[in-house]
Enzyme design. Structure first.
Site, mmCIF file in Angstrom:
data_model
loop_
_atom_site.group_PDB
_atom_site.id
_atom_site.type_symbol
_atom_site.label_atom_id
_atom_site.label_comp_id
_atom_site.label_asym_id
_atom_site.label_seq_id
_atom_site.Cartn_x
_atom_site.Cartn_y
_atom_site.Cartn_z
ATOM 1 N N LYS A 1 0.806 -1.146 -0.069
ATOM 2 C CA LYS A 1 -0.081 -0.105 0.164
ATOM 3 C C LYS A 1 0.873 1.248 0.006
ATOM 4 C CE LYS A 1 -4.018 1.690 2.605
ATOM 5 N NZ LYS A 1 -4.619 1.633 3.808
ATOM 6 N N SER B 1 -9.607 1.607 3.455
ATOM 7 C CA SER B 1 -8.537 2.463 2.617
ATOM 8 C C SER B 1 -7.529 1.639 1.868
ATOM 9 C CB SER B 1 -7.776 3.353 3.648
ATOM 10 O OG SER B 1 -6.884 2.765 4.213
ATOM 11 N N SER C 1 -9.623 -0.635 7.495
ATOM 12 C CA SER C 1 -9.220 -0.650 6.222
ATOM 13 C C SER C 1 -8.584 -1.678 5.521
ATOM 14 C CB SER C 1 -8.027 0.827 6.399
ATOM 15 O OG SER C 1 -8.792 1.927 6.685
#
Length: 461
Positions: free
Chosen positions: A81, A156, A180
């Site tokens: 990420k 997220s 997330s």
């Protein structure tokens, strides 16, 4: 049907590398071909670097040819990420408001993965400041769900979940402060693990923040966790390495499991979600587990208090930006933080204290139960273009009541797909456990997947 190398698990890849029946170069070529095919529609990657990935794969191929792998992930394709720093790549945090400055070093998790021989093919996308459970961003293109392009991949860790479902390699690393990892994993039908807080060192620790894997199997999640775990000087909250090793369990008989079907706050649970989670719990009960319904763990006061505190925290960060950069922040986020100045100091302190109240409430549940099962989210994946499922910036947390308590309490929680809606969308089930029981959580996830009907074919075309 011809096997696609892009869809092999990390466990399978390492086994075949060891046997000499497969090369990391072949695998990287297959994964990059998959990315080239699907990425124009999914938009899951950031800073994709095929040349570096192929160079790393060639180096891995040479090491395996000599029988000298550098670690347990040598030659395995992974993504990370974008808010987990990797040297030489900016960390935009999903927003056009961030100055693009090259990271000078790998964050702890990235450093451990690289040292273990993992081939980082790309970073993955995230929404604005990681404060949305969607892929909406002013910096990245809109990330979409591989099962239905009109739906969100979640957030997220939006790109990580989409990449896992689409077969951009077997391991994808995300972050989680309110759900997330688990929310996008649930909406994309993959396994997601938010470990015990501190289990994976975070470069910039904050209450509730954790780093963990998104994969297609619990075994791959355990393998990734084993590489990332351990203390790091940059994170004073980081824990010792896991001494246990992952293995499958032969029986769930006697396990005491709490079944939470009503979070007590937030969006109502969709009928199909409730039915799928209930059916999965019934399968465990049929195998000898003791499954009992439990009352809601958190309250409206806890969720609203957390909202107030996070509003002020985010407002402080955004207000510190120069005016020209502040104007680039997503309008929905600006609307959310605009109310922060209306709060009194007492209200903000009370909001902060709700993190401790959540932790105490969760801890009390594990005085009686070995695990708590629940939906990951009360709904299936919502329209991709929406920043929030409520489409209301002033009601941003109505869908995280099942996930956020375990961030505040530091307990591990994993997701596993437990069925599909009538429209074909995955339905995620959450397994939460006592602190430090990260691997038992994944063992129960693996046991449950053997009881559930087989997953549908992955959305790879």
């Amino acid at each position: 049907m011809t096997e696609s190398l892009a869809d092999l698990t990390a466990v399978d890849l390492v086994s075949r590398y060891k046997q000499g029946s497969l090369s990391p170069v072949e695998v990287i070529d297959a994964v990059l071909a998959r990315v080239a095919s699907l990425e124009p529609k999914l938009c899951a990657t950031y800073a994709l670097d095929p040349a570096a990935a192929r160079a790393a794969a060639r180096e891995s191929e040479y090491r395996w040819s000599r029988g000298e792998p550098v670690g347990p992930l040598d030659g395995v394709p992974i993504t990370i990420k974008e808010n987990i720093a990797t040297r030489g790549t900016p960390v935009p945090q999903g927003t056009a408001a961030t100055e693009l400055i090259l990271a000078t070093e790998d964050a702890p998790a990235a450093a451990r993965l690289r040292a273990a021989g993992a081939v980082i093919i790309s970073k993955t996308t995230m929404p604005e400041y990681g404060m949305l459970s969607s892929g909406v961003s002013t910096f990245h293109h809109l990330t979409r769900n591989p099962w239905d392009l009109s739906r969100t991949a979640g957030g997220s860790s939006a790109g990580a979940a989409a990449a896992a479902a689409a077969g951009y390699g077997p391991i994808h690393i995300g972050t989680d402060i309110g759900g997330s990892i688990r929310l996008p994993a649930g909406w994309c039908g993959v396994v997601g693990l938010k470990p015990t807080h501190g289990r994976v060192a975070v470069g910039t620790p904050f209450p509730g923040r954790a780093i963990g894997p998104l994969t297609r199997t619990p075994a791959d999640a355990a393998l990734a966790l084993s590489v990332m775990t351990g203390p790091d000087r940059r994170d004073p909250t980081s824990l010792p390495r896991i001494a246990d090793s992952y293995h499958e369990i032969s029986s769930v008989e006697g396990l005491r499991i709490g079944l939470l079907l009503d979070a007590g706050v937030g969006l109502p649970v969709d009928r199909e979600v409730r039915a799928a989670v209930s059916s999965a719990a019934a399968l465990l009960e049929s195998e000898g587990a003791i499954v009992e319904p439990i009352a809601p763990i958190i309250t409206r006061e806890m969720l609203d208090g957390l909202d107030r505190f996070w509003r002020v925290r985010s407002a402080a960060d955004i207000n510190a930006l120069p005016e020209d950069r502040r104007a680039k922040v997503l309008p929905e986020i600006r609307r959310w933080v605009s109310t922060a100045t209306d709060l009194t100091a007492f209200e903000v302190f009370d909001g902060f204290s709700q993190m401790g109240a959540m932790a105490a409430a969760v801890d009390a549940a594990f005085a009686t139960y070995d695990f708590v099962l629940s939906p990951v989210a009360p709904i299936t994946a919502f329209p991709a273009e929406l920043a929030y499922p409520t489409d209301d910036p002033l009601k941003p947390f109505e869908h995280i009541a099942f996930t956020v308590p375990y961030n505040m309490s530091a307990h591990p929680a994993a997701t596993v797909n437990c069925g599909y809606s009538t429209t074909g969308l995955p339905i995620g089930l959450q397994i939460a456990a006592p602190r430090f029981a990260d691997l038992p959580t994944l063992r129960l996830a693996a046991a449950l997947t053997t009881l559930l009907p087989p997953n549908r074919p992955w959305p790879t075309t």
